[in-house]
Enzyme design. Structure first.
Site, PDB file in Angstrom:
ATOM      1  N   ARG A 416      -7.548  -6.916  -9.879  1.00 37.39           N
ATOM      2  CA  ARG A 416      -7.245  -8.061  -9.015  1.00 37.39           C
ATOM      3  C   ARG A 416      -7.762  -7.848  -7.599  1.00 37.39           C
ATOM      4  O   ARG A 416      -8.496  -8.674  -7.066  1.00 37.39           O
ATOM      5  CB  ARG A 416      -5.733  -8.304  -9.001  1.00 37.39           C
ATOM      6  CG  ARG A 416      -5.339  -9.541  -8.202  1.00 37.39           C
ATOM      7  CD  ARG A 416      -3.839  -9.673  -8.051  1.00 37.39           C
ATOM      8  NE  ARG A 416      -3.196  -9.874  -9.338  1.00 37.39           N
ATOM      9  CZ  ARG A 416      -2.026 -10.487  -9.485  1.00 37.39           C
ATOM     10  NH1 ARG A 416      -1.396 -10.962  -8.433  1.00 37.39           N
ATOM     11  NH2 ARG A 416      -1.477 -10.620 -10.658  1.00 37.39           N
ATOM     12  N   HIS A 528       7.105  -7.910  -4.155  1.00 40.04           N
ATOM     13  CA  HIS A 528       5.731  -7.964  -4.646  1.00 40.04           C
ATOM     14  C   HIS A 528       5.698  -8.693  -5.987  1.00 40.04           C
ATOM     15  O   HIS A 528       6.735  -9.009  -6.565  1.00 40.04           O
ATOM     16  CB  HIS A 528       5.155  -6.556  -4.817  1.00 40.04           C
ATOM     17  CG  HIS A 528       4.857  -5.861  -3.532  1.00 40.04           C
ATOM     18  ND1 HIS A 528       3.699  -6.057  -2.821  1.00 40.04           N
ATOM     19  CD2 HIS A 528       5.582  -4.968  -2.812  1.00 40.04           C
ATOM     20  CE1 HIS A 528       3.705  -5.305  -1.730  1.00 40.04           C
ATOM     21  NE2 HIS A 528       4.844  -4.644  -1.704  1.00 40.04           N
ATOM     22  N   LYS A 532       3.169  -5.191  -9.903  1.00 46.26           N
ATOM     23  CA  LYS A 532       3.202  -4.056  -8.984  1.00 46.26           C
ATOM     24  C   LYS A 532       3.973  -2.915  -9.619  1.00 46.26           C
ATOM     25  O   LYS A 532       5.140  -3.059  -9.981  1.00 46.26           O
ATOM     26  CB  LYS A 532       3.868  -4.483  -7.677  1.00 46.26           C
ATOM     27  CG  LYS A 532       3.937  -3.395  -6.608  1.00 46.26           C
ATOM     28  CD  LYS A 532       2.589  -3.121  -5.990  1.00 46.26           C
ATOM     29  CE  LYS A 532       2.686  -2.197  -4.793  1.00 46.26           C
ATOM     30  NZ  LYS A 532       1.372  -1.791  -4.293  1.00 46.26           N
ATOM     31  N   GLY A 538       3.961   1.626  -1.601  1.00 44.82           N
ATOM     32  CA  GLY A 538       3.394   2.532  -0.610  1.00 44.82           C
ATOM     33  C   GLY A 538       3.541   1.989   0.798  1.00 44.82           C
ATOM     34  O   GLY A 538       3.777   2.748   1.755  1.00 44.82           O
TER      35      GLY A 538
END
Length: 612
Positions: A416, A528, A532, A538
């Site tokens: 993506r 998210h 994910k 992170g």
């Protein structure tokens, strides 16, 4: 035009995407015989509410039939069979009784796209496990489970272990056994979609053992269907599982009210098995599908460009074709349909992470051999036309007059974010696309490497590099020792978030932390998309650093829909609260940031590890 089919294919078009049996494989005469046999009995109770687990005589004869199938080697009890409304009905039951909204489930990547849609209907978070030519990568799954907190582990894993959709792969017995052992160790269920199990082309080879064969502690649901081996319109399937699983389904209020699912059709299928009609049809289907697969794959060898690869299936409905990593099957699809009257399913449909863009699924079930050969011929012509389109695009590189521009190679170029980075490089004034880093380890000549694959992919990438500057956009359980070792000879930039806003937010957080009273509480919520993998992300971990680290701030992770990325930090005291928030509204923000970081690192190329 018939009024019955789910959809029809326009005249003149060959749609190799249709994963349905051909008209010639629909056994109308056999079903007529089964109906006549069943209704020859003078028993009005056939029309009564049925036994909740399913028509008893069907479960008995099906248990005997499956137990005696060559290679199965297992005695199955009727009490371990629950009759469903097709295989989709089995998946819906699994979602209904063993998950709740927000739960995590794992699926193969790629996987059956309509199953992925079903999981989303239940608001489940779908995480993915990679596959190879032998199906699910169970070793990868084991490492992922070890590195995942118990509360983030899956409720179940969905797998198609035999002649799977879309790749046609079969999971080896040692992987099946290990998968079941992992389900026991890490407390998750296995929803095994086994609709193709009986459709191996070579009748001399034994049938693969059910996943249920390996079950010791009640963690497996082996889900079968008569759609592929008899007729889809029957809408009849079954679950083979332990009593701990089936008793929970049987005790539901819905079934207590309605009784058995599809009892009349169950009685008809009972007759089809009893009269030997099912066996007769399965033999015919195996022969037709095997001949179709051979015809298609032989034609692919003749007509498809040599840059494309595929694996010849040994059973089932499908062939999985891979083009070069820089190709996009959705772009090809438009050319194929409009100019060559042939269709297929682009690989991106089968990927919960929106990867597999260079892949396509072809079906051998819907057309006769002559049309399959013609479809391959048209597809080959379409790919060659698409190659001309790709070749005609500006290909900025050191060899094509891009003097002074930074050459960027991308690892994970078909994912993506990777595909967006490639697109951003095409319009960049300071950088150009040097090419993808492919699976065989080839690294194109470049000035910078950007990795946006996965933690495991990064681990495999590092030994292939020499001293190229490396931008790491991958998050998760990174190979820290290997990165540290590489940074002694090449520049490494760790960038959990490529946006402009997140570094600015870090400065604001640092200022806020030093200003607010020390007794104020600090919490963070990060959201998210459902694909994910790491939680907290992170970026969330990076934002926690100016706040004293992950131990100093409570981080709440949400995985919902197609959320791009949101991070909110609360500083709360008596009677008031401060909120600092960053929201990414377009994914292109990260792609442009990756290009910007690549140009910067190329001009600051000194060995060492930098955290941005």
């Amino acid at each position: 035009m018939s009024q019955y089919p789910q959809y029809t294919v326009p005249a003149g078009l060959i749609n190799l995407g249709v994963g349905q049996p051909s008209d010639s494989m629909l056994p109308l005469d056999l079903i007529r015989q089964a109906v006549q046999h069943r209704f020859s009995f003078d028993d009005p109770l056939l029309l009564q509410y049925g036994d909740i687990p399913g028509y008893r005589n069907l479960r008995k004869i099906l248990a005997d039939y499956l137990s005696k199938a060559p290679g199965v080697g297992q005695d199955i009890s009727p009490d371990n069979i629950f009759v469903t409304n097709g295989n989709t009905g089995a998946m819906i039951l699994a979602c209904t009784f063993f998950t709740k909204a927000g739960d995590i489930v794992y699926a193969e990547d790629p996987s059956y796209f309509l199953a992925l849609n079903t999981f989303r209907d239940f608001n489940l978070t779908v995480d993915t496990i990679p596959t190879d030519n032998n199906g699910l990568d169970v070793d990868y799954l084991e490492q992922k489970l070890k590195n995942t907190a118990p509360e983030m582990r899956p409720k179940f894993i969905y797998t198609i272990p035999y002649y799977n959709n879309p790749m046609g792969a079969t999971l080896p017995s040692e992987r099946r056994e290990k998968l079941v052992r992992l389900s026991e160790e890490y407390n998750f269920l296995i929803v095994a979609d086994e609709v193709y199990q009986l459709l191996g082309y070579d009748e001399t080879k034994p049938i693969p053992k059910f996943m249920y064969h390996y079950d010791r502690k009640g963690t497996v649901l082996s889900c079968g269907s008569f759609s592929k081996i008899l007729a889809p319109a029957l809408r009849l399937g079954y679950i083979v599982a332990g009593r701990n699983i089936l008793s929970k389904i049987e005790g539901s209020g819905q079934l207590d009210s309605s009784g058995a699912l599809n009892p009349i059709i169950s009685a008809i299928v009972h007759s089809a098995i009893e009269q030997g009609l099912l066996d007769e049809n399965i033999r015919r289907c195996r022969k037709v599908l095997g001949a179709g697969a051979k015809a298609l794959c032989d034609a692919l060898k003749v007509h498809i460009p040599s840059e494309c690869t595929w694996v010849v299936p040994s059973g089932g409905y499908f062939v999985w074709l891979e083009m070069p990593e820089t190709y996009d099957a959705e772009e090809l699809w438009k050319i194929a349909k409009e100019e060559h009257k042939v269709q297929f399913h682009p690989g991106i449909k089968f990927s919960a992470t929106k990867g597999k863009r260079n892949c396509l699924r072809l079906s051998v079930s819907y057309y006769d051999e002559a049309n399959l050969v013609e479809g391959a011929k048209r597809l080959g012509a379409a790919i060659r036309d698409y190659q001309k389109v790709v070749a005609g695009r500006p290909q900025p590189s050191a060899q094509s007059g891009s003097k002074g521009k930074v050459r960027v190679a991308v690892h994970g170029a078909t994912g993506r974010l990777g595909s967006l980075i490639v697109a951003a490089l095409a319009s960049s004034e300071g950088a150009v696309y040097a090419g993808p880093i492919t699976r065989d380890g080839a690294v194109p000549s470049c000035d910078v490497v950007v990795d946006v694959s996965s933690a495991d992919g990064l681990k495999q990438l590092l030994p292939r590099l020499t001293t190229q500057p490396l931008v790491v956009g991958t998050t998760g359980d990174l190979p820290k020792d290997a990165l540290d070792q590489y940074s002694r000879k090449g520049a490494v930039a760790l960038v959990p978030n490529f946006s402009i806003g997140v570094p600015l937010m870090m400065k604001l957080l640092e200022e806020a932390k030093s200003t607010v009273p020390k007794d104020w509480s600090i919490e963070m919520v990060e959201a998210h998309h459902t694909a994910k993998k790491d939680a907290p992300s992170g970026t969330a971990k990076r934002l926690a650093q100016p706040l004293g680290g992950e131990s100093a701030v409570a981080i709440h992770s949400i995985r919902a829909g197609d959320t791009i990325g949101e991070h909110t930090v609360w500083f709360a005291g008596p009677g008031e609260r401060i909120e600092i928030k960053h929201v990414a509204t377009k994914r292109e923000v990260f792609a442009n940031g990756a290009v910007r970081t690549s140009v910067w690192l190329a001009s600051n190329n000194k060995p060492g590890l930098i955290q941005l």
